[in-house]
Design a protein around this motif. Structure first.
Motif, PDB file in Angstrom:
ATOM      1  N   GLN A  53       0.830  -1.198   0.000  1.00  0.00           N
ATOM      2  CA  GLN A  53       0.000   0.000   0.000  1.00  0.00           C
ATOM      3  C   GLN A  53       0.868   1.254   0.000  1.00  0.00           C
ATOM      4  N   ALA A  54       1.969   1.234   0.746  1.00  0.00           N
ATOM      5  CA  ALA A  54       2.885   2.381   0.769  1.00  0.00           C
ATOM      6  C   ALA A  54       3.483   2.626  -0.618  1.00  0.00           C
ATOM      7  N   LEU A  55       3.792   1.552  -1.335  1.00  0.00           N
ATOM      8  CA  LEU A  55       4.326   1.701  -2.691  1.00  0.00           C
ATOM      9  C   LEU A  55       3.270   2.290  -3.624  1.00  0.00           C
ATOM     10  N   VAL A  56       2.050   1.781  -3.551  1.00  0.00           N
ATOM     11  CA  VAL A  56       0.978   2.316  -4.393  1.00  0.00           C
ATOM     12  C   VAL A  56       0.778   3.809  -4.110  1.00  0.00           C
ATOM     13  N   ASP A  57       0.785   4.165  -2.822  1.00  0.00           N
ATOM     14  CA  ASP A  57       0.584   5.563  -2.440  1.00  0.00           C
ATOM     15  C   ASP A  57       1.733   6.459  -2.902  1.00  0.00           C
ATOM     16  N   SER A  58       2.917   5.869  -3.098  1.00  0.00           N
ATOM     17  CA  SER A  58       4.081   6.674  -3.493  1.00  0.00           C
ATOM     18  C   SER A  58       3.989   7.167  -4.933  1.00  0.00           C
ATOM     19  N   TRP A  59       3.182   6.513  -5.764  1.00  0.00           N
ATOM     20  CA  TRP A  59       3.185   6.804  -7.192  1.00  0.00           C
ATOM     21  C   TRP A  59       2.752   8.232  -7.500  1.00  0.00           C
ATOM     22  N   GLN A  60       1.728   8.726  -6.815  1.00  0.00           N
ATOM     23  CA  GLN A  60       1.237  10.059  -7.124  1.00  0.00           C
ATOM     24  C   GLN A  60       2.324  11.111  -6.908  1.00  0.00           C
ATOM     25  N   GLY A  61       3.066  10.971  -5.815  1.00  0.00           N
ATOM     26  CA  GLY A  61       4.155  11.904  -5.557  1.00  0.00           C
ATOM     27  C   GLY A  61       5.290  11.755  -6.553  1.00  0.00           C
ATOM     28  N   GLU A  62       5.646  10.513  -6.859  1.00  0.00           N
ATOM     29  CA  GLU A  62       6.727  10.292  -7.829  1.00  0.00           C
ATOM     30  C   GLU A  62       6.336  10.827  -9.202  1.00  0.00           C
TER      31      GLU A  62
ATOM     32  N   VAL B 227       1.897  -3.399  -9.036  1.00  0.00           N
ATOM     33  CA  VAL B 227       1.919  -3.433  -7.572  1.00  0.00           C
ATOM     34  C   VAL B 227       0.496  -3.390  -7.019  1.00  0.00           C
ATOM     35  N   ALA B 228      -0.376  -2.581  -7.640  1.00  0.00           N
ATOM     36  CA  ALA B 228      -1.775  -2.513  -7.207  1.00  0.00           C
ATOM     37  C   ALA B 228      -2.457  -3.866  -7.380  1.00  0.00           C
ATOM     38  N   GLU B 229      -2.149  -4.564  -8.472  1.00  0.00           N
ATOM     39  CA  GLU B 229      -2.720  -5.892  -8.691  1.00  0.00           C
ATOM     40  C   GLU B 229      -2.211  -6.880  -7.638  1.00  0.00           C
ATOM     41  N   ALA B 230      -0.930  -6.770  -7.304  1.00  0.00           N
ATOM     42  CA  ALA B 230      -0.366  -7.636  -6.256  1.00  0.00           C
ATOM     43  C   ALA B 230      -1.049  -7.361  -4.917  1.00  0.00           C
ATOM     44  N   LEU B 231      -1.282  -6.090  -4.622  1.00  0.00           N
ATOM     45  CA  LEU B 231      -1.941  -5.709  -3.375  1.00  0.00           C
ATOM     46  C   LEU B 231      -3.343  -6.311  -3.291  1.00  0.00           C
ATOM     47  N   GLU B 232      -4.090  -6.215  -4.381  1.00  0.00           N
ATOM     48  CA  GLU B 232      -5.439  -6.775  -4.384  1.00  0.00           C
ATOM     49  C   GLU B 232      -5.421  -8.289  -4.207  1.00  0.00           C
ATOM     50  N   SER B 233      -4.447  -8.943  -4.821  1.00  0.00           N
ATOM     51  CA  SER B 233      -4.358 -10.405  -4.696  1.00  0.00           C
ATOM     52  C   SER B 233      -4.050 -10.817  -3.260  1.00  0.00           C
ATOM     53  N   VAL B 234      -3.136 -10.097  -2.628  1.00  0.00           N
ATOM     54  CA  VAL B 234      -2.763 -10.434  -1.249  1.00  0.00           C
ATOM     55  C   VAL B 234      -3.934 -10.170  -0.300  1.00  0.00           C
TER      56      VAL B 234
ATOM     57  N   ASP C   5       3.405 -13.232  -9.179  1.00  0.00           N
ATOM     58  CA  ASP C   5       3.514 -12.977 -10.619  1.00  0.00           C
ATOM     59  C   ASP C   5       3.430 -11.478 -10.926  1.00  0.00           C
ATOM     60  N   SER C   6       2.521 -10.796 -10.251  1.00  0.00           N
ATOM     61  CA  SER C   6       2.377  -9.351 -10.484  1.00  0.00           C
ATOM     62  C   SER C   6       3.643  -8.612 -10.083  1.00  0.00           C
ATOM     63  N   LEU C   7       4.238  -8.977  -8.963  1.00  0.00           N
ATOM     64  CA  LEU C   7       5.491  -8.339  -8.535  1.00  0.00           C
ATOM     65  C   LEU C   7       6.628  -8.704  -9.480  1.00  0.00           C
ATOM     66  N   GLY C   8       6.573  -9.924 -10.036  1.00  0.00           N
ATOM     67  CA  GLY C   8       7.579 -10.323 -11.022  1.00  0.00           C
ATOM     68  C   GLY C   8       7.535  -9.464 -12.264  1.00  0.00           C
ATOM     69  N   GLU C   9       6.336  -8.971 -12.615  1.00  0.00           N
ATOM     70  CA  GLU C   9       6.215  -8.080 -13.770  1.00  0.00           C
ATOM     71  C   GLU C   9       6.886  -6.733 -13.512  1.00  0.00           C
ATOM     72  N   VAL C  10       6.930  -6.299 -12.259  1.00  0.00           N
ATOM     73  CA  VAL C  10       7.575  -5.023 -11.933  1.00  0.00           C
ATOM     74  C   VAL C  10       9.068  -5.094 -12.223  1.00  0.00           C
ATOM     75  N   THR C  11       9.708  -6.159 -11.778  1.00  0.00           N
ATOM     76  CA  THR C  11      11.159  -6.276 -11.926  1.00  0.00           C
ATOM     77  C   THR C  11      11.572  -6.908 -13.248  1.00  0.00           C
ATOM     78  N   GLY C  12      10.623  -7.568 -13.924  1.00  0.00           N
ATOM     79  CA  GLY C  12      10.946  -8.178 -15.214  1.00  0.00           C
ATOM     80  C   GLY C  12      11.133  -9.665 -15.147  1.00  0.00           C
ATOM     81  N   ASP C  13      10.893 -10.269 -13.972  1.00  0.00           N
ATOM     82  CA  ASP C  13      10.984 -11.729 -13.882  1.00  0.00           C
ATOM     83  C   ASP C  13       9.907 -12.381 -14.732  1.00  0.00           C
ATOM     84  N   VAL C  14       8.739 -11.742 -14.786  1.00  0.00           N
ATOM     85  CA  VAL C  14       7.621 -12.221 -15.606  1.00  0.00           C
ATOM     86  C   VAL C  14       7.090 -11.018 -16.355  1.00  0.00           C
ATOM     87  N   THR C  15       7.407 -10.915 -17.645  1.00  0.00           N
ATOM     88  CA  THR C  15       7.000  -9.725 -18.402  1.00  0.00           C
ATOM     89  C   THR C  15       6.687 -10.084 -19.845  1.00  0.00           C
TER      90      THR C  15
END
Length: 458
Positions: free
Chosen positions: A208-217, A400-407, A432-442
């Motif tokens: 959730q902290a990561l999702v919230d960080s996006w607007q500022g970034e 990351v939002a998809e990973a959050l919803e899954s968890v 799998d969703s987090l793997g898409e962020v880093t490129g493990d699954v893309t």
């Protein structure tokens, strides 16, 4: 450029610096046999061929015996290079004609013109970087302020990758304990009792902290639109110049001097802003000035913050009040020229809901406070705590939002006494969703979209 289009180790070349007069220019080559290909057009081929990695070799680039330029070659040998392949960076004099001549010679000598982002793509394919670091490379190139550059540098250094990896470990450890329960079941009153929820709850909080960080970034990446508006001779161009610390706009006591809008990037407390100086708002019979006034009103409607300037020696008139009362964008009333003699008129009729700031563009008085008011509006609702890791793209935020919803759904499934297999599926989806962020699954199309936006030399 996607894995399906990738030709492994094919020698590529490109100009890595801007084509403009400069002290130095760089032509970058990479791929299998690239050092041997360069040696064929280098005055000291043996020295280059025998050079160890991470060394420099001096000489000349030559074309059929004719000297092109005096150069220094930076030699990198696989796997210790940016791309993970053999590489050479040719540092030459920075004239466009010189750099172009060397690049054309490389293409004649067996190299292919590199595609956009292909060097960074090869670094990713060869395991030298992950997608969060690759995207951070472009962020740094595109950054407009030290703060935005610093945020991107953190991602390039691996802060986001480390946070994602740490969250994945929490989920994987929980998943492993559930898998053990599936293999060796014991009597439990509910499925929720079969595993420790603590790690999952920590993962939810950090996701959730990561999702919230996006607007500022996103604010620090894309910037905001700040428009200077007001009547003629209110001091808009003077403030524009003062913020930029250069004489960009013409300043004159003659009304209607600014007929068109000027635009420039500026830094407001580290936030990149596109600053607009606009034509004075007034009724005029001059068609050109009238068109400028209309453009000014359009810019105001698209602004993130409007600075409405009022000459403190003249005070508000009806036109000012009408504009202020009907402006729907966040607005700061800026009283200008406070360095001049004479008492300022009181603006008691201004609604208290509007911010007011008194400044002198000539002395700089009040500008720091104006910056604070602007940044307060732009960052309203954003987390005040600096994130150790923040998301760097909309693509990352989506995953990351998809990973959050899954968890979250995994806990709901457990609480609702679904089977353990259902909980496992949710947790695997999160991984799998987090793997898409880093490129493990893309998917290939995502990779193509990412690297297509890079410059050719990167």
């Amino acid at each position: 450029m996607t894995p399906s289009q990738y030709a492994p180790e094919e020698p590529i070349s490109s100009i890595a610096t801007a084509l403009a007069p400069a002290a130095l220019g760089i032509v970058r080559v990479s791929g299998k046999g690239c050092i041997k290909l360069v040696s064929k057009v280098f005055s000291r081929p043996k020295a280059l061929l025998e050079a160890p990695g991470n060394t420099l070799v001096y000489g000349w680039i030559v074309d059929q015996g004719q000297k092109i330029d005096e150069v220094m070659l930076s030699v990198y040998r696989a796997p210790k290079s940016f791309t993970g392949e053999d590489m050479v960076e040719i540092s030459c004099h920075g004239g466009p004609a010189v750099v172009t001549a060397i690049q054309n010679l490389m293409l004649k000598s067996g190299f292919r013109q590199a595609n956009r982002g292909e060097y960074t793509f090869r670094a990713y394919i060869n395991g030298k970087t992950d997608l969060t670091k690759a995207e951070a490379v472009k962020e740094i190139i595109d950054s407009h302020t030290d703060t935005s550059r610093s945020h991107a540098a953190g991602r390039l250094a691996g802060s986001l990758f480390a946070e994602i990896d740490s969250i994945k470990k929490l989920i994987i450890d929980t998943l492993a304990s559930i898998e053990v329960e599936i293999e060796y079941p014991e009597d439990e009153e509910t499925i929720a009792d079969t595993f420790d929820r603590k790690d999952i709850e920590i993962a939810i909080k950090r996701l959730q902290a990561l999702v919230d960080s996006w607007q500022g970034e996103k604010l620090y990446q894309d910037g905001a639109r700040v428009v200077l508006a007001g009547r003629t001779n209110a001091g808009k161009s003077s403030l524009f110049n003062a913020i930029l610390k250069e004489e960009r706009a013409i300043v004159s006591d003659i009304e209607g001097t600014t007929r068109d809008w000027l635009e420039s990037w500026a830094s407001i407390n580290g936030i990149p802003v596109r600053l607009f100086d606009t034509a004075g708002l007034r009724e005029t019979s001059d068609q050109i000035e009238a068109q400028g006034v209309e453009i000014s009103r359009n810019l105001v409607h698209d602004a993130d913050v409007v600075l409405y300037l009022v000459d403190s020696q003249q005070g508000l008139i009806k036109e000012d009040r009408d504009f202020i009362e009907h402006c729907i964008e966040p607005l700061i009333i800026v009283e200008t020229k406070i360095d001049k003699d004479g008492e300022n008129r009181k603006n008691s009729e201004i609604k208290e809901s509007f911010s007011v700031c008194k400044i002198s563009s000539k002395t700089g008085e009040g500008i720091a406070e104006l910056f604070n008011q602007i940044s307060a509006i732009l960052t309203a609702g954003l987390s005040s705590e600096r994130q150790q890791a923040g998301l760097g793209s909309a693509r990352q935020k989506k995953s990351v939002a998809e990973a959050l919803e899954s968890v979250k759904h995994a806990l709901v499934s457990a609480d609702d006494n679904y089977t353990l297999d259902a909980v496992v599926q949710d947790l695997e989806d999160a991984i799998d969703s987090l793997g898409e962020v880093t490129g493990d699954v893309t998917p290939d199309d995502v990779l193509g979209s990412i690297f297509a936006n890079f410059c050719v030399g990167k």
